[in-house]
Structures are given as C-alpha cells and as structure tokens.
Motif scaffolding. Structure first.
Motif, mmCIF file in Angstrom:
data_model
loop_
_atom_site.group_PDB
_atom_site.id
_atom_site.type_symbol
_atom_site.label_atom_id
_atom_site.label_comp_id
_atom_site.label_asym_id
_atom_site.label_seq_id
_atom_site.Cartn_x
_atom_site.Cartn_y
_atom_site.Cartn_z
ATOM 1 N N MET A 1 -42.854 -13.370 -90.518
ATOM 2 C CA MET A 1 -42.765 -12.209 -89.660
ATOM 3 C C MET A 1 -43.471 -11.051 -90.367
ATOM 4 O O MET A 1 -43.248 -10.802 -91.535
ATOM 5 C CB MET A 1 -41.294 -11.870 -89.407
ATOM 6 C CG MET A 1 -41.130 -10.588 -88.659
ATOM 7 S SD MET A 1 -39.474 -10.028 -88.233
ATOM 8 C CE MET A 1 -38.363 -11.283 -88.664
ATOM 9 N N ASP A 50 -41.095 -8.793 -79.986
ATOM 10 C CA ASP A 50 -39.880 -9.065 -80.749
ATOM 11 C C ASP A 50 -39.234 -7.704 -81.006
ATOM 12 O O ASP A 50 -39.805 -6.852 -81.680
ATOM 13 C CB ASP A 50 -40.249 -9.753 -82.063
ATOM 14 C CG ASP A 50 -39.059 -10.052 -82.959
ATOM 15 O OD1 ASP A 50 -38.025 -9.340 -82.882
ATOM 16 O OD2 ASP A 50 -39.178 -10.972 -83.786
ATOM 17 N N SER A 52 -36.934 -6.818 -82.888
ATOM 18 C CA SER A 52 -36.598 -6.484 -84.275
ATOM 19 C C SER A 52 -37.819 -5.935 -85.019
ATOM 20 O O SER A 52 -37.697 -5.419 -86.121
ATOM 21 C CB SER A 52 -36.022 -7.702 -85.002
ATOM 22 O OG SER A 52 -36.982 -8.725 -85.155
ATOM 23 N N THR A 79 -40.719 -14.130 -80.814
ATOM 24 C CA THR A 79 -39.766 -13.892 -81.894
ATOM 25 C C THR A 79 -40.357 -14.298 -83.240
ATOM 26 O O THR A 79 -40.799 -15.422 -83.421
ATOM 27 C CB THR A 79 -38.454 -14.656 -81.630
ATOM 28 O OG1 THR A 79 -37.982 -14.281 -80.335
ATOM 29 C CG2 THR A 79 -37.398 -14.326 -82.669
ATOM 30 N N GLY A 80 -40.377 -13.327 -84.145
ATOM 31 C CA GLY A 80 -40.862 -13.568 -85.503
ATOM 32 C C GLY A 80 -42.360 -13.564 -85.673
ATOM 33 O O GLY A 80 -42.859 -13.788 -86.766
ATOM 34 N N THR A 81 -43.121 -13.286 -84.619
ATOM 35 C CA THR A 81 -44.576 -13.404 -84.724
ATOM 36 C C THR A 81 -45.308 -12.086 -84.914
ATOM 37 O O THR A 81 -46.425 -12.077 -85.416
ATOM 38 C CB THR A 81 -45.167 -14.069 -83.461
ATOM 39 O OG1 THR A 81 -44.984 -13.189 -82.349
ATOM 40 C CG2 THR A 81 -44.518 -15.419 -83.190
ATOM 41 N N HIS A 127 -33.477 -17.070 -79.229
ATOM 42 C CA HIS A 127 -34.398 -16.001 -79.613
ATOM 43 C C HIS A 127 -33.701 -14.638 -79.593
ATOM 44 O O HIS A 127 -34.007 -13.782 -80.426
ATOM 45 C CB HIS A 127 -35.664 -16.006 -78.740
ATOM 46 C CG HIS A 127 -35.429 -15.757 -77.291
ATOM 47 N ND1 HIS A 127 -34.842 -16.684 -76.457
ATOM 48 C CD2 HIS A 127 -35.713 -14.687 -76.519
ATOM 49 C CE1 HIS A 127 -34.773 -16.195 -75.233
ATOM 50 N NE2 HIS A 127 -35.286 -14.976 -75.241
ATOM 51 N N GLN A 130 -31.695 -14.492 -82.789
ATOM 52 C CA GLN A 130 -32.580 -14.272 -83.936
ATOM 53 C C GLN A 130 -33.016 -12.816 -84.027
ATOM 54 O O GLN A 130 -33.004 -12.231 -85.113
ATOM 55 C CB GLN A 130 -33.815 -15.163 -83.841
ATOM 56 C CG GLN A 130 -33.526 -16.623 -84.100
ATOM 57 C CD GLN A 130 -34.755 -17.492 -83.857
ATOM 58 O OE1 GLN A 130 -35.552 -17.248 -82.956
ATOM 59 N NE2 GLN A 130 -34.896 -18.530 -84.666
ATOM 60 N N MET A 131 -33.411 -12.232 -82.894
ATOM 61 C CA MET A 131 -33.824 -10.826 -82.917
ATOM 62 C C MET A 131 -32.655 -9.945 -83.335
ATOM 63 O O MET A 131 -32.820 -9.025 -84.148
ATOM 64 C CB MET A 131 -34.367 -10.392 -81.548
ATOM 65 C CG MET A 131 -35.736 -10.947 -81.222
ATOM 66 S SD MET A 131 -36.462 -10.248 -79.714
ATOM 67 C CE MET A 131 -35.456 -11.007 -78.440
ATOM 68 N N ASN A 134 -32.020 -10.180 -87.046
ATOM 69 C CA ASN A 134 -33.056 -9.446 -87.793
ATOM 70 C C ASN A 134 -32.835 -7.940 -87.713
ATOM 71 O O ASN A 134 -33.093 -7.218 -88.683
ATOM 72 C CB ASN A 134 -34.448 -9.808 -87.286
ATOM 73 C CG ASN A 134 -34.862 -11.203 -87.684
ATOM 74 O OD1 ASN A 134 -34.364 -11.763 -88.658
ATOM 75 N ND2 ASN A 134 -35.755 -11.797 -86.915
#
Length: 148
Positions: A1, A50, A52, A79-81, A127, A130-131, A134
């Motif tokens: 990320m 995302d 976060s 997410t995470g990208t 997702h 996860q966000m 984070n």
C-alpha cells in the motif's frame, strides 16, 4: 500500500475508470457508497478509492482538467492499491479513460472519522473490514467508532 504524507498534496497516481452499468455495480445503480448519486458534471465528479488512503470527502483536481473530483465511493479491487477509480457515466467513456497515471493535487482532505463510521456498518465485507482496520491503525482514536 502506498504511504503518503498528508502534507504531500501533489502526487502521481494510477487511475482506472468505472461506470454504474458494470455488472458488479448494477445492484447499487447510480449511487455511491455514501448513498447519494454518483456525480459527473462540468464542475464535480465522483471517484472511488481506498478510504484508508483517501478518506471519504477527499477533493482533488487532476492536472490539465478543470473538474474537481470527490472521493464518495470505494471498490473491493482498490483496497490497498492506492489506485483511484474515476466515475464515468457510460461504458464508452469508461473505456476511453482506460488506465492512466495522472498528477493530482489534493484540494481538501476528507474525513477518516466519517469513513470509519460508514465502514463500521459494513464489516461483513472483507474490503470494508480491511479499510477500517487500516484507518484504526493510522488513527487509534477511531477504534471507538469502529467498535460501535
């Protein structure tokens, strides 16, 4: 990320495009993750990211374009990208946008608090969880929002 500082207002970001008529968006119609209409006007357009990295409500401008973009949506593939998905009202415009790296400038940062409030109600989706995790990792004070 990707890790960005909130003082870094200008950055080069990978973008993709989406439309509300894609099969994975059909159940939501032309609504974004905040429950309002996706926007595509001469002045303001919707974007997904995302939360976060780019919290809901983040406003940015793409170099060479006059419109402002507002992060009001998210997507599981983002997410995470660090990728930002630009809303396009038609498949043709979506395909024309394709994938491109753009220079963008953050005009105003969105709200991690509002992001956490929305995401805490959607933790059955991986997702979203996860966000939210984070966000809490970056802002431990928001753990109480996530626990509601």
């Amino acid at each position: 990320m990707p890790v960005y500082s909130f003082t870094d207002r200008t950055r080069v970001v990978r973008t993709t495009a989406y439309t509300s008529t894609e099969s994975d968006h059909l159940i939501y119609g032309a609504k974004n993750a905040t429950g309002t209409q996706l926007r595509y006007t001469d002045r303001v357009r919707s974007a997904a990211a995302d939360w976060s990295i780019y919290p809901v409500g983040t406003v940015f401008r793409i170099k060479g374009m006059s419109q402002l973009y507002v992060v009001d949506d998210y997507g599981s593939a983002l997410t995470g990208t660090g990728t930002i998905d630009i809303y396009q009202p038609t498949r043709n415009l979506m395909n024309l946008w394709g994938r491109r790296n753009v220079e963008l400038t953050i005009v105003q940062w969105g709200s991690f608090t509002r992001s956490a409030e929305i995401l805490s109600q959607r933790t059955k989706y991986r997702h979203c969880s996860q966000m939210l995790a984070n966000i809490v990792r970056q802002r431990p004070d928001l753990g109480r929002v996530a626990a509601r």
